[in-house]
Design an enzyme around this catalytic site. Structure first.
Site, mmCIF file in Angstrom:
data_model
loop_
_atom_site.group_PDB
_atom_site.id
_atom_site.type_symbol
_atom_site.label_atom_id
_atom_site.label_comp_id
_atom_site.label_asym_id
_atom_site.label_seq_id
_atom_site.Cartn_x
_atom_site.Cartn_y
_atom_site.Cartn_z
ATOM 1 C CG LEU A 80 89.046 52.851 89.129
ATOM 2 C CD1 LEU A 80 89.373 53.952 90.386
ATOM 3 C CD2 LEU A 80 88.554 52.961 87.498
ATOM 4 N N GLY B 281 95.954 51.025 85.612
ATOM 5 C CA GLY B 281 96.337 51.630 84.025
ATOM 6 C C GLY B 281 94.833 53.216 84.455
ATOM 7 C CG HIS B 282 91.084 52.767 85.289
ATOM 8 N ND1 HIS B 282 90.739 51.233 85.663
ATOM 9 C CD2 HIS B 282 90.043 52.740 83.841
ATOM 10 C CE1 HIS B 282 90.681 49.926 84.974
ATOM 11 N NE2 HIS B 282 89.840 50.974 84.571
ATOM 12 C CD GLN C 259 81.550 50.133 76.533
ATOM 13 O OE1 GLN C 259 80.845 50.915 75.826
ATOM 14 N NE2 GLN C 259 82.536 49.717 76.644
ATOM 15 C CG ASP D 29 90.699 49.783 76.021
ATOM 16 O OD1 ASP D 29 90.252 48.456 75.769
ATOM 17 O OD2 ASP D 29 90.743 50.219 76.893
ATOM 18 C CD GLN E 38 87.614 53.256 74.641
ATOM 19 O OE1 GLN E 38 85.822 51.845 74.477
ATOM 20 N NE2 GLN E 38 88.090 53.061 75.313
ATOM 21 C CG LEU F 7 97.721 46.886 84.927
ATOM 22 C CD1 LEU F 7 98.254 48.127 86.157
ATOM 23 C CD2 LEU F 7 98.146 45.731 85.553
#
Ligand code: AMP
Length: 285
Positions: free
Chosen positions: A33, A36-37, A61, A151, A154, A185
């Site tokens: 982590l 961003g998380h 993935q 992302d 995604q 990040l």
């Protein structure tokens, strides 16, 4: 805060929260982590009664020769970070818990968008992502699910999947968190040498250049792509993978921008492959 390895216990905890009239938030991650998380977790904390975060480095993935084995893992640190950000529950299943029968025979088809950009460079990547996200959303049940714009492709595919499959999850998009110098990040940044890290700034610099050109009136996608490729290509430690410009709503690659669009870039810096993207808009859009 609780840490769970069992899918059945995770499902029961989410069910129990809803029975007590709580909203459930899910923040899916692969761990390692960073801020961003952290921003996703804090947003979830503001908006839900039970905040759950999953930590699972999903083998499905990662393609052959990709960084599944070397992907950074740090569950102990992640648990501490999650707790600090107000998370209630960490779901960290072992691989056997997510794929008890081994390889799945049924997987999610991401459609045509899944074969472009990231999908073209990483065949099968989005099939793996959507399949694991659908499993996680099914275990969680009705929820708000938090994803980063970092992302962007995604995020768009997850939106399409939840809409097309009537998944009872509200997808919440969270802005990209960057270091002070602009680098987005990423868990993978920890694997960059100092020289590679400074070369990686070419990604955000290329995107900012494209955004500025659009603000100043440029609408030709070919010019924007060429400018971005030139900036990244000028960096000796960068190996450019792709630059792209898409309509931010339809994800079509038009040659002339007529609506808010998104520039996307990917490049390798030594063994580390990084992606980034930025919204392109102009006054009145
Ligand atoms: P990951 O652990 O890389 O799979 O990321 C988990 C979630 O965090 C995904 O929804 C990512 O888009 C999001 N995320 C990763 N990096 C960032 C960032 N720099 N800013 C905002 N969200 C991010």
């Amino acid at each position: 805060m609780e840490v769970m390895r069992s899918a059945a216990r995770f499902r029961a905890a989410c069910d129990a929260a809803r029975t007590n009239a709580s909203t459930v938030a899910l923040v899916p991650t692969m761990g390692a982590l960073h801020e961003g998380h952290g921003s996703l977790l804090r947003r979830a904390r503001e908006e839900a009664g039970l905040v759950a975060m999953s930590v699972f480095v999903n083998p499905l993935q990662f393609g052959q020769g990709e960084d599944f084995a070397s992907y950074p893992r740090n569950l102990e640190g992640d648990v501490a970070t999650a707790q600090e950000a107000g998370c209630d529950l960490v779901f960290a299943p072992p691989e056997e818990e997510m794929y008890p029968e081994g390889p799945l025979s049924v997987t999610v088809d991401p459609g045509e968008l899944g074969d472009r950009m990231e999908g073209r460079s990483r065949p099968g990547h989005f099939r793996g992502v959507l399949t694991v996200v659908l499993k996680l959303l099914n275990l969680t049940g009705r929820c708000r699910a938090y994803f980063g714009e970092k992302d962007a492709q995604q995020l768009e595919l997850v939106r399409r999947m939840t809409r097309d499959f009537d998944v009872p999850a509200g997808v919440v998009a969270c802005a990209t968190v960057r270091d002070l110098d602009g680098l987005a990040l990423s868990s993978r940044n920890s694997r960059l040498s100092p020289e590679q890290r400074s070369a990686a700034l070419s990604l955000v610099n290329a995107l900012r250049r494209a955004a500025r050109l659009v603000e100043e009136g440029e609408r030709r996608a070919s010019v924007l792509r060429a400018e971005m490729a030139k900036r990244i290509g000028a960096e000796p430690l960068a190996r450019l993978d792709y630059v792209a410009v898409v309509n931010d709503r339809t994800w079509e690659e038009a040659e002339v921008l007529t609506a808010p669009s998104r520039a996307l870039v990917a490049a390798r810096f030594g063994p580390v492959r990084l992606i980034d993207n930025m919204l392109l808009r102009w006054p009145g859009t």
